[in-house]
Write a protein that holds these residues in place. Structure first.
Motif, PDB file in Angstrom:
ATOM      1  N   SER A 247       0.845  -1.183   0.000  1.00 34.14           N
ATOM      2  CA  SER A 247       0.000   0.000   0.000  1.00 34.14           C
ATOM      3  C   SER A 247       0.882   1.235   0.000  1.00 34.14           C
ATOM      4  O   SER A 247       2.023   1.200   0.448  1.00 34.14           O
ATOM      5  CB  SER A 247      -0.921   0.002   1.218  1.00 34.14           C
ATOM      6  OG  SER A 247      -0.162   0.098   2.398  1.00 34.14           O
ATOM      7  N   ARG A 248       0.334   2.307  -0.486  1.00 34.78           N
ATOM      8  CA  ARG A 248       1.061   3.568  -0.526  1.00 34.78           C
ATOM      9  C   ARG A 248       0.402   4.501   0.487  1.00 34.78           C
ATOM     10  O   ARG A 248      -0.577   5.163   0.177  1.00 34.78           O
ATOM     11  CB  ARG A 248       0.999   4.165  -1.923  1.00 34.78           C
ATOM     12  CG  ARG A 248       1.921   5.326  -2.109  1.00 34.78           C
ATOM     13  CD  ARG A 248       1.892   5.786  -3.548  1.00 34.78           C
ATOM     14  NE  ARG A 248       2.097   4.650  -4.412  1.00 34.78           N
ATOM     15  CZ  ARG A 248       3.078   4.538  -5.296  1.00 34.78           C
ATOM     16  NH1 ARG A 248       3.922   5.505  -5.450  1.00 34.78           N
ATOM     17  NH2 ARG A 248       3.186   3.465  -6.049  1.00 34.78           N
ATOM     18  N   PRO A 249       0.942   4.538   1.723  1.00 33.36           N
ATOM     19  CA  PRO A 249       0.354   5.399   2.740  1.00 33.36           C
ATOM     20  C   PRO A 249       0.385   6.859   2.306  1.00 33.36           C
ATOM     21  O   PRO A 249       1.298   7.286   1.602  1.00 33.36           O
ATOM     22  CB  PRO A 249       1.248   5.180   3.964  1.00 33.36           C
ATOM     23  CG  PRO A 249       1.942   3.881   3.706  1.00 33.36           C
ATOM     24  CD  PRO A 249       2.072   3.781   2.212  1.00 33.36           C
ATOM     25  N   HIS A 250      -0.594   7.606   2.738  1.00 38.02           N
ATOM     26  CA  HIS A 250      -0.682   9.026   2.432  1.00 38.02           C
ATOM     27  C   HIS A 250       0.617   9.727   2.832  1.00 38.02           C
ATOM     28  O   HIS A 250       1.097   9.576   3.941  1.00 38.02           O
ATOM     29  CB  HIS A 250      -1.868   9.651   3.168  1.00 38.02           C
ATOM     30  CG  HIS A 250      -2.005  11.111   2.899  1.00 38.02           C
ATOM     31  ND1 HIS A 250      -2.401  11.591   1.672  1.00 38.02           N
ATOM     32  CD2 HIS A 250      -1.768  12.188   3.670  1.00 38.02           C
ATOM     33  CE1 HIS A 250      -2.406  12.917   1.712  1.00 38.02           C
ATOM     34  NE2 HIS A 250      -2.031  13.297   2.922  1.00 38.02           N
TER      35      HIS A 250
ATOM     36  N   TYR B 208       3.589   9.159   1.733  1.00 38.62           N
ATOM     37  CA  TYR B 208       4.779   8.310   1.617  1.00 38.62           C
ATOM     38  C   TYR B 208       4.903   7.903   0.160  1.00 38.62           C
ATOM     39  O   TYR B 208       3.960   7.366  -0.419  1.00 38.62           O
ATOM     40  CB  TYR B 208       4.661   7.086   2.530  1.00 38.62           C
ATOM     41  CG  TYR B 208       5.963   6.357   2.751  1.00 38.62           C
ATOM     42  CD1 TYR B 208       7.003   6.942   3.467  1.00 38.62           C
ATOM     43  CD2 TYR B 208       6.160   5.087   2.240  1.00 38.62           C
ATOM     44  CE1 TYR B 208       8.192   6.281   3.678  1.00 38.62           C
ATOM     45  CE2 TYR B 208       7.351   4.408   2.451  1.00 38.62           C
ATOM     46  CZ  TYR B 208       8.364   5.016   3.174  1.00 38.62           C
ATOM     47  OH  TYR B 208       9.548   4.349   3.375  1.00 38.62           O
TER      48      TYR B 208
ATOM     49  N   ARG C 132       3.844   1.925  10.809  1.00 37.61           N
ATOM     50  CA  ARG C 132       2.382   1.892  10.964  1.00 37.61           C
ATOM     51  C   ARG C 132       1.760   0.765  10.141  1.00 37.61           C
ATOM     52  O   ARG C 132       0.888   0.045  10.631  1.00 37.61           O
ATOM     53  CB  ARG C 132       1.774   3.233  10.559  1.00 37.61           C
ATOM     54  CG  ARG C 132       0.270   3.298  10.766  1.00 37.61           C
ATOM     55  CD  ARG C 132      -0.263   4.659  10.425  1.00 37.61           C
ATOM     56  NE  ARG C 132       0.832   5.394   9.845  1.00 37.61           N
ATOM     57  CZ  ARG C 132       1.012   6.698   9.844  1.00 37.61           C
ATOM     58  NH1 ARG C 132       0.181   7.457  10.334  1.00 37.61           N
ATOM     59  NH2 ARG C 132       2.045   7.273   9.319  1.00 37.61           N
ATOM     60  N   ALA C 133       2.203   0.588   8.893  1.00 34.10           N
ATOM     61  CA  ALA C 133       1.639  -0.472   8.043  1.00 34.10           C
ATOM     62  C   ALA C 133       1.874  -1.848   8.658  1.00 34.10           C
ATOM     63  O   ALA C 133       0.971  -2.689   8.682  1.00 34.10           O
ATOM     64  CB  ALA C 133       2.245  -0.399   6.643  1.00 34.10           C
TER      65      ALA C 133
ATOM     66  N   ASN D  95      12.158  -1.296   4.084  1.00 31.85           N
ATOM     67  CA  ASN D  95      11.993  -0.035   3.361  1.00 31.85           C
ATOM     68  C   ASN D  95      11.961  -0.208   1.852  1.00 31.85           C
ATOM     69  O   ASN D  95      11.287   0.556   1.162  1.00 31.85           O
ATOM     70  CB  ASN D  95      13.122   0.940   3.712  1.00 31.85           C
ATOM     71  CG  ASN D  95      12.918   1.618   5.026  1.00 31.85           C
ATOM     72  OD1 ASN D  95      11.834   2.077   5.330  1.00 31.85           O
ATOM     73  ND2 ASN D  95      13.966   1.673   5.823  1.00 31.85           N
TER      74      ASN D  95
ATOM     75  N   GLU E  71      -0.216  -2.167  11.987  1.00 29.73           N
ATOM     76  CA  GLU E  71      -1.650  -2.333  11.729  1.00 29.73           C
ATOM     77  C   GLU E  71      -1.963  -3.779  11.348  1.00 29.73           C
ATOM     78  O   GLU E  71      -2.990  -4.320  11.742  1.00 29.73           O
ATOM     79  CB  GLU E  71      -2.113  -1.375  10.631  1.00 29.73           C
ATOM     80  CG  GLU E  71      -2.251   0.042  11.119  1.00 29.73           C
ATOM     81  CD  GLU E  71      -2.601   1.026  10.019  1.00 29.73           C
ATOM     82  OE1 GLU E  71      -2.749   0.619   8.836  1.00 29.73           O
ATOM     83  OE2 GLU E  71      -2.719   2.224  10.338  1.00 29.73           O
TER      84      GLU E  71
ATOM     85  N   GLN F 214       7.801   6.307   9.682  1.00 32.77           N
ATOM     86  CA  GLN F 214       6.522   6.151  10.371  1.00 32.77           C
ATOM     87  C   GLN F 214       5.514   5.370   9.527  1.00 32.77           C
ATOM     88  O   GLN F 214       4.767   4.535  10.056  1.00 32.77           O
ATOM     89  CB  GLN F 214       5.958   7.519  10.734  1.00 32.77           C
ATOM     90  CG  GLN F 214       4.713   7.453  11.571  1.00 32.77           C
ATOM     91  CD  GLN F 214       4.225   8.833  11.973  1.00 32.77           C
ATOM     92  OE1 GLN F 214       4.683   9.854  11.479  1.00 32.77           O
ATOM     93  NE2 GLN F 214       3.288   8.853  12.886  1.00 32.77           N
ATOM     94  N   ALA F 215       5.471   5.612   8.222  1.00 34.08           N
ATOM     95  CA  ALA F 215       4.511   4.917   7.355  1.00 34.08           C
ATOM     96  C   ALA F 215       4.785   3.414   7.311  1.00 34.08           C
ATOM     97  O   ALA F 215       3.853   2.610   7.282  1.00 34.08           O
ATOM     98  CB  ALA F 215       4.546   5.502   5.950  1.00 34.08           C
TER      99      ALA F 215
ATOM    100  N   VAL G 131       4.372   0.286   0.655  1.00 35.20           N
ATOM    101  CA  VAL G 131       4.918  -0.485   1.767  1.00 35.20           C
ATOM    102  C   VAL G 131       4.399  -1.906   1.612  1.00 35.20           C
ATOM    103  O   VAL G 131       3.195  -2.125   1.559  1.00 35.20           O
ATOM    104  CB  VAL G 131       4.467   0.101   3.130  1.00 35.20           C
ATOM    105  CG1 VAL G 131       4.960  -0.770   4.271  1.00 35.20           C
ATOM    106  CG2 VAL G 131       4.970   1.531   3.280  1.00 35.20           C
TER     107      VAL G 131
END
Length: 113
Positions: A7-10, A12, A96-97, A64, A100, A92-93, A16
């Motif tokens: 996913s591509r966190p907002h 970032y 968090r991924a 990463n 979660e 952080q992204a 990820v």
């Protein structure tokens, strides 16, 4: 169909990649590892896991830069990741991924804080 995800966190720029389960992570925990160019595109791609701190450096790079879950399976070990998670520096992204998807990582991180 697998639920491995990227996913591509907002905010970032890169997707990820997170595996379906931690149990699929069976990468090496010893020896010398040479990462392929798509994972270590700059600098020395060699990680001597007998040297202190190098396994954490390897995991940070792979988490990463992973393009697919196969990258994670090849280079990350579940048990070592759980042990190192609280002390690993990650964007952080990325943190968090992973947290979660795997609340047990979030719990380990909070206990160490």
């Amino acid at each position: 169909m697998s639920s491995d995800s990227a996913s591509r966190p907002h905010g970032y720029a890169k997707p990820v990649v997170v595996p379906e389960t931690l149990d699929q992570l069976r990468g090496p925990t010893s020896g010398v590892i040479d990462l392929p160019r798509h994972l270590k595109w700059s600098g020395n791609p060699r990680y001597d896991l007998t040297q202190p701190g190098r396994i954490g450096d390897l995991y940070r790079t792979v988490l990463n830069e992973a393009a697919t879950a196969a990258d994670l399976y090849a280079y990350v070990s579940r048990d070592s990741l759980i042990q190192l998670w609280p002390s690993m520096w990650l964007p952080q992204a990325v943190r968090r991924a992973w947290e979660e998807r795997f609340p047990e990582l979030r719990s380990a991180h909070r206990r160490a804080a």
